[in-house]
Every structure is written in C-alpha cells, then in structure tokens.
Design a protein around this motif. Structure first.
Motif, PDB file in Angstrom:
ATOM      1  N   PRO A 116       0.941  -1.302   0.020  1.00 41.27           N
ATOM      2  CA  PRO A 116      -0.123   0.130  -0.130  1.00 41.27           C
ATOM      3  C   PRO A 116       0.800   1.241   0.092  1.00 41.27           C
ATOM      4  O   PRO A 116       1.913   1.430   0.924  1.00 41.27           O
ATOM      5  CB  PRO A 116      -0.924  -0.161   1.405  1.00 41.27           C
ATOM      6  N   THR A 117       0.466   2.145  -0.975  1.00 39.07           N
ATOM      7  CA  THR A 117       1.557   3.115  -1.323  1.00 39.07           C
ATOM      8  C   THR A 117       0.544   4.704  -1.090  1.00 39.07           C
ATOM      9  O   THR A 117      -0.599   4.659  -1.735  1.00 39.07           O
ATOM     10  CB  THR A 117       2.273   3.276  -2.500  1.00 39.07           C
ATOM     11  N   LEU A 118       1.071   5.793  -0.709  1.00 40.81           N
ATOM     12  CA  LEU A 118       0.399   6.922  -0.582  1.00 40.81           C
ATOM     13  C   LEU A 118       1.426   7.955  -1.256  1.00 40.81           C
ATOM     14  O   LEU A 118       2.539   8.054  -0.962  1.00 40.81           O
ATOM     15  CB  LEU A 118       0.112   7.319   0.837  1.00 40.81           C
ATOM     16  N   LEU A 119       0.966   8.612  -2.390  1.00 41.44           N
ATOM     17  CA  LEU A 119       1.671   9.722  -2.949  1.00 41.44           C
ATOM     18  C   LEU A 119       1.076  11.059  -2.467  1.00 41.44           C
ATOM     19  O   LEU A 119       0.079  11.213  -2.562  1.00 41.44           O
ATOM     20  CB  LEU A 119       1.608   9.726  -4.430  1.00 41.44           C
ATOM     21  N   LEU A 120       1.960  11.888  -1.989  1.00 45.10           N
ATOM     22  CA  LEU A 120       1.569  13.368  -1.463  1.00 45.10           C
ATOM     23  C   LEU A 120       2.155  14.015  -2.619  1.00 45.10           C
ATOM     24  O   LEU A 120       3.413  14.045  -2.614  1.00 45.10           O
ATOM     25  CB  LEU A 120       2.007  13.517  -0.234  1.00 45.10           C
ATOM     26  N   ALA A 121       1.531  14.863  -3.105  1.00 43.27           N
ATOM     27  CA  ALA A 121       1.757  15.747  -4.075  1.00 43.27           C
ATOM     28  C   ALA A 121       1.420  17.350  -3.832  1.00 43.27           C
ATOM     29  O   ALA A 121       0.220  17.519  -3.529  1.00 43.27           O
ATOM     30  CB  ALA A 121       1.595  15.351  -5.379  1.00 43.27           C
ATOM     31  N   GLY A 122       2.064  18.158  -3.985  1.00 41.53           N
ATOM     32  CA  GLY A 122       1.771  19.616  -3.891  1.00 41.53           C
ATOM     33  C   GLY A 122       1.124  20.087  -5.061  1.00 41.53           C
ATOM     34  O   GLY A 122       1.500  19.651  -6.151  1.00 41.53           O
ATOM     35  N   SER A 123       0.033  20.854  -4.723  1.00 42.00           N
ATOM     36  CA  SER A 123      -0.796  21.303  -5.752  1.00 42.00           C
ATOM     37  C   SER A 123      -0.015  22.186  -6.762  1.00 42.00           C
ATOM     38  O   SER A 123      -0.388  22.319  -8.096  1.00 42.00           O
ATOM     39  CB  SER A 123      -2.034  21.756  -5.591  1.00 42.00           C
ATOM     40  N   GLU A 124       0.928  23.023  -6.470  1.00 39.18           N
ATOM     41  CA  GLU A 124       1.845  23.899  -7.246  1.00 39.18           C
ATOM     42  C   GLU A 124       3.206  23.244  -7.381  1.00 39.18           C
ATOM     43  O   GLU A 124       4.127  24.055  -7.806  1.00 39.18           O
ATOM     44  CB  GLU A 124       1.749  25.159  -6.455  1.00 39.18           C
ATOM     45  N   ASP A 125       3.401  21.920  -7.260  1.00 41.37           N
ATOM     46  CA  ASP A 125       4.713  21.477  -7.260  1.00 41.37           C
ATOM     47  C   ASP A 125       5.305  21.211  -8.686  1.00 41.37           C
ATOM     48  O   ASP A 125       4.763  20.274  -9.146  1.00 41.37           O
ATOM     49  CB  ASP A 125       4.931  20.079  -6.302  1.00 41.37           C
ATOM     50  N   GLU A 126       6.011  21.893  -9.235  1.00 45.10           N
ATOM     51  CA  GLU A 126       6.462  21.691 -10.640  1.00 45.10           C
ATOM     52  C   GLU A 126       7.376  20.309 -10.903  1.00 45.10           C
ATOM     53  O   GLU A 126       7.660  19.797 -11.958  1.00 45.10           O
ATOM     54  CB  GLU A 126       7.440  22.845 -11.181  1.00 45.10           C
ATOM     55  N   LEU A 127       7.733  19.703  -9.771  1.00 49.42           N
ATOM     56  CA  LEU A 127       8.344  18.574  -9.732  1.00 49.42           C
ATOM     57  C   LEU A 127       7.745  17.167  -9.443  1.00 49.42           C
ATOM     58  O   LEU A 127       7.847  16.183  -9.591  1.00 49.42           O
ATOM     59  CB  LEU A 127       9.781  18.605  -8.676  1.00 49.42           C
ATOM     60  N   ALA A 128       6.218  17.560  -9.194  1.00 51.84           N
ATOM     61  CA  ALA A 128       5.155  16.384  -8.830  1.00 51.84           C
ATOM     62  C   ALA A 128       4.231  16.650  -9.943  1.00 51.84           C
ATOM     63  O   ALA A 128       2.779  16.643  -9.336  1.00 51.84           O
ATOM     64  CB  ALA A 128       4.732  16.538  -7.367  1.00 51.84           C
ATOM     65  N   THR A 129       4.208  16.834 -11.222  1.00 49.88           N
ATOM     66  CA  THR A 129       3.273  17.384 -12.161  1.00 49.88           C
ATOM     67  C   THR A 129       2.613  15.795 -12.526  1.00 49.88           C
ATOM     68  O   THR A 129       3.201  14.691 -12.330  1.00 49.88           O
ATOM     69  CB  THR A 129       3.649  18.185 -13.374  1.00 49.88           C
ATOM     70  N   ARG A 130       1.324  16.346 -12.796  1.00 52.13           N
ATOM     71  CA  ARG A 130       0.525  14.893 -13.179  1.00 52.13           C
ATOM     72  C   ARG A 130       0.799  13.566 -12.183  1.00 52.13           C
ATOM     73  O   ARG A 130       1.126  12.374 -12.722  1.00 52.13           O
ATOM     74  CB  ARG A 130       0.776  14.275 -14.682  1.00 52.13           C
ATOM     75  N   PRO A 131       0.561  13.694 -10.761  1.00 51.65           N
ATOM     76  CA  PRO A 131       1.009  12.783  -9.989  1.00 51.65           C
ATOM     77  C   PRO A 131      -0.112  11.551 -10.242  1.00 51.65           C
ATOM     78  O   PRO A 131       0.381  10.507  -9.929  1.00 51.65           O
ATOM     79  CB  PRO A 131       0.625  13.168  -8.517  1.00 51.65           C
ATOM     80  N   HIS A 132      -1.336  11.547 -10.665  1.00 50.59           N
ATOM     81  CA  HIS A 132      -2.185  10.440 -11.114  1.00 50.59           C
ATOM     82  C   HIS A 132      -1.313   9.275 -12.170  1.00 50.59           C
ATOM     83  O   HIS A 132      -1.667   8.160 -12.006  1.00 50.59           O
ATOM     84  CB  HIS A 132      -3.330  10.887 -11.821  1.00 50.59           C
ATOM     85  N   VAL A 133      -0.457  10.134 -13.094  1.00 55.58           N
ATOM     86  CA  VAL A 133       0.347   8.774 -13.837  1.00 55.58           C
ATOM     87  C   VAL A 133       1.239   7.976 -13.009  1.00 55.58           C
ATOM     88  O   VAL A 133       1.239   6.771 -13.158  1.00 55.58           O
ATOM     89  CB  VAL A 133       1.368   9.813 -14.688  1.00 55.58           C
ATOM     90  N   LEU A 134       2.034   8.523 -12.078  1.00 52.98           N
ATOM     91  CA  LEU A 134       2.582   7.584 -10.977  1.00 52.98           C
ATOM     92  C   LEU A 134       1.596   6.466 -10.220  1.00 52.98           C
ATOM     93  O   LEU A 134       1.907   5.402 -10.282  1.00 52.98           O
ATOM     94  CB  LEU A 134       3.445   8.619 -10.109  1.00 52.98           C
TER      95      LEU A 134
END
Length: 169
Positions: A116-134
């Motif tokens: 089980p994995t949780l991905l936390l991504a900042g809404s304005e994080d340019e290094l975490a764009t399109r986190p749903h792909v990951l």
C-alpha cells in the motif's frame, strides 16, 4: 536495506520525499520487509524519466550546486532552492549529489512496488506534475494532493496527518 538489516527489522514502513521518494521506491521494489510506503514530491517523471523530473531540474547543475562551496549565483532557481533547503536541513550534500547522479541510471521498477502506497503531491509542485500517472503505474497506490509547491507542501498540516493516517491504518 542495510539499516533495516542492522536493526534486525522483519518489517518496516518507509517514507521518502523528492529524491528520497525515488530511493524509497527502489527500496520497496527490492525489499519484501517494506509493508507500507509513503512518497512525496514526485509525479509523472518517475514513470516518464525514471525519477526526479530532469525536464524541470537539470541534474548536472543540481549536482554542481550541491557540491560547490561558493556563491550560487548563475545556478537555476530550482537548483539553488534545493541546495538552500539541503543546507537548512543540514543534509549530506555529497550524498545528495551522488543520488542525483545515479537516480536516472535506469527505469524504476514500479510493478514490483506492491505494498500500500500513498503519494503526496503539492498542488503547485513543478516536480510533481500529473501525479495520477505515477499512482496509476503502482499496483496499490492512492494520491493525496496538498496545497503548496515542492517545499511548501511538506510543511502543510495535512502532509504529516496523511502520513500518520496511512502508517497507523
């Protein structure tokens, strides 16, 4: 894994952010003792580039910024910010530089990360764009988007609360 071996751990939860998230993914893919995983500050680049988004962050300039003892003038803003954050935390900059060099040596085996994995991504994080792909590339993952950029999301109250929620669950 050597730390878990030295501590005699039969099972452990793992949390990593940014470059640490890449290391955590690689560890979870190899070590069956990882039972839950929280990663943050990453997005589609893990799938598309193998790790940190080199389309946004020039890895070689980051390595140079981490290793220089001089002025950071002339370095890209993202590399300067990363270096300043590393200094603020008292991080081992040569180790971070080594990781920045090695992180794109090959694809990240996401199909082997079955915990089980949780991905936390900042809404304005340019290094975490399109986190749903990951998230879609991981067998058992969910996404939580938090207000903030790459450094700001980490200090948002819901960041720590999300980690505790997964690890306590």
């Amino acid at each position: 894994m050597a730390v878990a071996d030295a501590l005699g751990l039969e099972e452990y939860h793992l949390v990593g952010y940014s470059m640490g998230a890449v290391v955590s993914l690689l560890t979870a893919a190899q070590d069956p003792r990882v039972s839950r995983l929280v990663i943050g500050g990453m997005g589609c680049a893990v799938v598309e580039c193998g790790g940190v988004d080199t389309r946004v962050l020039d890895a070689e300039r980051l390595v140079e910024a981490l290793l220089t003892e001089g002025d950071l003038d002339g370095y890209p803003a993202t590399a300067r910010a990363f270096r300043e954050f590393a200094d603020f935390l008292g991080s081992d900059r040569p180790s971070l530089a080594a990781q920045a060099r090695a992180v794109h040596a090959g694809p990240t085996p996401l199909d082997l990360v079955t915990v089980p994995t949780l991905l936390l991504a900042g809404s304005e994080d340019e290094l975490a764009t399109r986190p749903h792909v990951l998230v879609d590339a991981l067998p058992d993952a969910r996404l939580r988007v938090i207000d903030g950029d790459h450094l700001g999301a980490v200090v948002a109250p819901e960041f720590a609360a999300s980690i505790v929620e997964l690890l306590d669950g």
